[in-house]
Design an enzyme around this catalytic site. Structure first.
Site, short mmCIF file in Angstrom:
data_model
loop_
_atom_site.label_atom_id
_atom_site.label_comp_id
_atom_site.label_asym_id
_atom_site.label_seq_id
_atom_site.Cartn_x
_atom_site.Cartn_y
_atom_site.Cartn_z
N THR A 13 2.48 -34.42 -30.43
CA THR A 13 2.57 -33.65 -29.18
C THR A 13 1.19 -33.21 -28.69
O THR A 13 0.83 -33.44 -27.54
CB THR A 13 3.44 -32.39 -29.43
OG1 THR A 13 4.68 -32.82 -30.01
CG2 THR A 13 3.71 -31.63 -28.15
N LYS A 103 -2.47 -23.72 -37.55
CA LYS A 103 -2.33 -22.31 -37.94
C LYS A 103 -1.88 -22.15 -39.38
O LYS A 103 -2.35 -21.27 -40.10
CB LYS A 103 -1.35 -21.60 -37.01
CG LYS A 103 -0.02 -22.32 -36.89
CD LYS A 103 0.54 -22.29 -35.49
CE LYS A 103 1.72 -23.22 -35.41
NZ LYS A 103 2.23 -23.41 -34.09
N GLU A 128 -9.18 -22.39 -31.44
CA GLU A 128 -8.53 -21.63 -30.36
C GLU A 128 -7.03 -21.92 -30.25
O GLU A 128 -6.21 -21.02 -30.03
CB GLU A 128 -9.21 -21.97 -29.02
CG GLU A 128 -8.67 -21.20 -27.84
CD GLU A 128 -8.98 -19.72 -27.93
OE1 GLU A 128 -10.14 -19.34 -27.84
OE2 GLU A 128 -8.02 -18.94 -28.12
N GLY A 186 14.41 -28.06 -26.90
CA GLY A 186 13.17 -28.43 -27.59
C GLY A 186 12.23 -27.27 -27.88
O GLY A 186 11.09 -27.47 -28.29
N GLU A 189 12.66 -25.98 -33.56
CA GLU A 189 12.75 -27.17 -34.42
C GLU A 189 14.17 -27.29 -34.97
O GLU A 189 14.92 -26.31 -34.98
CB GLU A 189 11.81 -27.00 -35.63
CG GLU A 189 10.41 -26.60 -35.29
CD GLU A 189 9.49 -27.80 -35.19
OE1 GLU A 189 9.85 -28.84 -35.74
OE2 GLU A 189 8.45 -27.66 -34.54
N LYS A 204 -0.25 -16.75 -37.70
CA LYS A 204 -1.16 -16.45 -36.57
C LYS A 204 -1.77 -15.05 -36.73
O LYS A 204 -2.93 -14.84 -36.39
CB LYS A 204 -0.39 -16.58 -35.26
CG LYS A 204 0.04 -18.02 -34.99
CD LYS A 204 1.10 -18.07 -33.90
CE LYS A 204 1.54 -19.48 -33.60
NZ LYS A 204 2.73 -19.50 -32.74
N GLY A 302 3.32 -26.24 -26.52
CA GLY A 302 3.47 -27.35 -25.57
C GLY A 302 2.17 -28.13 -25.47
O GLY A 302 1.08 -27.57 -25.62
N1 LIG Z 1 3.38 -28.37 -30.75
C1 LIG Z 1 2.84 -27.25 -30.28
O1 LIG Z 1 3.26 -26.73 -29.23
C2 LIG Z 1 1.68 -26.60 -31.01
C3 LIG Z 1 1.10 -25.43 -30.47
C4 LIG Z 1 0.01 -24.85 -31.13
C5 LIG Z 1 -0.49 -25.44 -32.28
N2 LIG Z 1 0.12 -26.57 -32.79
C6 LIG Z 1 -0.45 -27.17 -33.99
O2 LIG Z 1 -1.02 -28.43 -33.65
C7 LIG Z 1 -0.92 -29.31 -34.77
C8 LIG Z 1 -0.23 -30.61 -34.31
O3 LIG Z 1 1.07 -30.28 -33.87
P1 LIG Z 1 2.01 -31.34 -33.12
O4 LIG Z 1 3.13 -30.55 -32.54
O5 LIG Z 1 1.19 -32.20 -32.23
O6 LIG Z 1 2.57 -32.17 -34.38
P2 LIG Z 1 3.27 -33.59 -34.34
O7 LIG Z 1 3.87 -33.84 -33.02
O8 LIG Z 1 4.10 -33.68 -35.57
O9 LIG Z 1 2.03 -34.60 -34.49
C9 LIG Z 1 1.34 -34.88 -35.67
C10 LIG Z 1 0.97 -36.36 -35.64
O10 LIG Z 1 0.09 -36.63 -36.73
C11 LIG Z 1 0.62 -37.76 -37.46
N3 LIG Z 1 0.23 -37.60 -38.87
C12 LIG Z 1 0.70 -36.70 -39.76
N4 LIG Z 1 0.08 -36.86 -40.96
C13 LIG Z 1 -0.79 -37.87 -40.80
C14 LIG Z 1 -1.71 -38.52 -41.67
N5 LIG Z 1 -1.84 -38.14 -42.94
N6 LIG Z 1 -2.44 -39.53 -41.18
C15 LIG Z 1 -2.31 -39.94 -39.91
N7 LIG Z 1 -1.46 -39.37 -39.02
C16 LIG Z 1 -0.71 -38.35 -39.47
C17 LIG Z 1 2.13 -37.65 -37.27
O11 LIG Z 1 2.75 -38.87 -37.55
P3 LIG Z 1 4.29 -38.82 -38.07
O12 LIG Z 1 5.07 -38.14 -37.01
O13 LIG Z 1 4.64 -40.27 -38.27
O14 LIG Z 1 4.29 -38.03 -39.36
C18 LIG Z 1 2.21 -37.27 -35.80
O15 LIG Z 1 2.06 -38.38 -34.94
C19 LIG Z 1 -0.18 -28.55 -35.86
O16 LIG Z 1 -1.10 -27.97 -36.74
C20 LIG Z 1 0.57 -27.47 -35.08
O17 LIG Z 1 0.82 -26.31 -35.86
C21 LIG Z 1 1.19 -27.17 -32.17
#
Ligand SMILES: NC(=O)c1ccc[n+]([C@@H]2O[C@H](COP(=O)([O-])OP(=O)(O)OC[C@H]3O[C@@H](n4cnc5c(N)ncnc54)[C@H](OP(=O)(O)O)[C@@H]3O)[C@@H](O)[C@H]2O)c1
Length: 425
Positions: A13, A103, A128, A186, A189, A204, A302
């Site tokens: 995402t 986080k 950030e 969405g 989770e 956080k 998001g």
């Molecule tokens: N989503 C939000 O709104 C949000 C907001 C603030 C902060 N964050 C933080 O941002 C970070 C990313 O969140 P996200 O929502 O983008 O997560 P996500 O959608 O699950 O994306 C993570 C990506 O990294 C890949 N991945 C995981 N382990 C890997 C590895 N060892 N090698 C290569 N690729 C790998 C995953 O592949 P697979 O899916 O195949 O495992 C997936 O494509 C997290 O730390 C989260 O806490 C998210």
């Protein structure tokens, strides 16, 4: 023109929104900051994504990016502890700057990474996006408000729980029904436990506590309570009493240099600015010694919102504030023992409707030095029981909980009695 080369790890995402928005704002960043941001490498487990990127090296192995001599900044967006911890550690050690949104990792291992990033030849660390998504609260604390002497932070740090609680208040329905709704659109989770049990807010809060007070929180010692036991009745009675219920994450530096840290649902007055933070929005209310009060509020999650914070971090590494954010005060500050907390409380009891019951309850509260501020008997909620709503004056948490246990053991009570803290902000 200065140029920086990025290696982006994780194309979920946040990663894919970061790539999209970096490409979109490439010319704007050049014009505004005289900086050419080049995405050199991308890493994700899903190798089939490689064909989407023509002039960018694609790999499924994060350490290809960590070890590449081409890369200036590693952008870690895979989440989780492993291998993200090693990825960031090795990158910093090799002098590469790191941007992360992780986080959970910073809450678990932040002190190691912050110390490492503070070393002379290490890369710098920016994070950030790890708190409140797109809201620039970390930068504001680290480079501005910490100079004003931060006394306390009160945050609504989790969008999922805020969405559920504010929907219960505005549109009705119980906790389970509103959780399902959040899952369908969405905001929650499939396994929502990190959010609804308050753990995400705790992560956080720990990062904010590090920045504000120089102390990451020992996670297992912080008092944390989730929102899963908040009922539609509590929401309704809160409104009648002039309050709303929010999941708050609170950290306060006390005059004895101890830190009071806690995460739990709380009543807040409905005319307080935090009460107006609704839906999936996040907010942080900061009280300072010399500059008064501040409220930061906005989209806490998001892709587009969060990628804005990631991109701002990347630009900041090249253009301003050359150091890692360091908070050196109070590294060993103790936490206040939750047994020493005191609050005003809301109690919702379910009691048999007959003479003498209220007297019994009042006697127990008095025995434990809990003084009652108001009592209201509501309409009968079942054939036998009637809800009684009590607000107390300030009381010690330990006394209140002992009194509650004793009240719940009475044969005229249908336990458990609901207890919600009233936050003074
Ligand atoms: N989503 C939000 O709104 C949000 C907001 C603030 C902060 N964050 C933080 O941002 C970070 C990313 O969140 P996200 O929502 O983008 O997560 P996500 O959608 O699950 O994306 C993570 C990506 O990294 C890949 N991945 C995981 N382990 C890997 C590895 N060892 N090698 C290569 N690729 C790998 C995953 O592949 P697979 O899916 O195949 O495992 C997936 O494509 C997290 O730390 C989260 O806490 C998210």
């Amino acid at each position: 023109m200065k140029s920086i080369k990025l290696g982006i790890i994780g194309l979920g995402t946040i990663g894919s929104a970061t790539v999209k928005n970096l490409l979109k704002s490439k010319e704007l960043i050049k014009e505004s900051y005289g900086l050419d941001v080049v995405i050199s490498s991308i890493c994700d487990k899903r190798k089939d994504l490689a064909k989407k990127f023509k002039d960018i090296v694609f790999t499924a192995e994060p350490f290809d990016i960590v070890r590449s001599s081409e890369i200036d900044v590693v952008v870690e967006l895979i989440g989780g502890i492993n291998p993200a911890f090693e990825v960031i550690k090795e990158s910093l050690k090799s002098g590469k700057d790191v941007v992360t949104a992780n986080k959970a990792l910073l809450a678990e291992k932040g002190s190691v990474l912050f110390d490492l990033a503070a070393r002379r030849n290490s890369g710098r660390l920016r994070f950030e996006a790890s708190v409140c998504g797109g809201v620039p609260v970390i930068r504001s604390i680290a480079s501005h408000l910490s100079l004003a002497g931060i006394r306390s932070i009160v945050g609504i740090l989790n969008g999922t729980t805020n969405y559920i609680l504010s929907n219960m208040a505005d549109f009705g329905g119980g906790f389970e029904e509103n959780l399902k709704d959040a899952q369908i659109i969405g905001y929650a989770e499939k396994d929502p436990s990190l959010d609804i049990k308050g753990i995400d807010s705790l992560h956080k809060l720990s990062i904010l506590s590090y920045l504000c007070f120089g102390r990451s929180l020992p996670l297992s010692k912080v008092f944390v309570e989730g929102i899963e036991n908040i009922s539609d009745l509590d929401i309704k009675y809160a409104r009648e009493l002039g309050y709303v219920i929010k999941l708050l994450a609170v950290a306060r530096l006390l005059p004895n240099n101890k830190i009071e840290a806690r995460v739990h649902p709380a009543f807040i007055p409905n005319n307080h600015s935090l009460a107006q933070v609704k839906g999936s929005f996040n907010a942080v209310f900061i009280n300072t010694e010399r500059a008064g009060e501040f409220l930061f509020s906005g989209l806490g999650a998001g892709g587009d919102a969060t990628s804005t914070a990631v991109i701002a971090d990347i630009v900041s590494l090249a253009k301003e504030y050359p150091h890692t954010y360091i908070a050196s005060r109070n590294k060993n500050a103790d936490l206040v023992n939750p047994a020493r907390f005191s609050f005003r409380y809301y109690l919702r009891l379910s009691a048999v409707d007959k003479p003498g019951v209220l007297a019994k309850i009042s006697r127990i509260l008095a025995d434990y030095k809990v003084s009652i501020a108001s009592v209201t008997q509501k309409q009968r909620d079942s054939a036998r029981f009637v809800p009684i709503i009590m607000l107390t004056h300030k009381a010690r948490e330990t006394s209140l909980l002992k009194a509650k246990a004793k009240i719940d053991s009475l044969s005229v009570i249908n336990p458990p009695t609901q207890v919600i803290r009233i936050e003074e902000i």
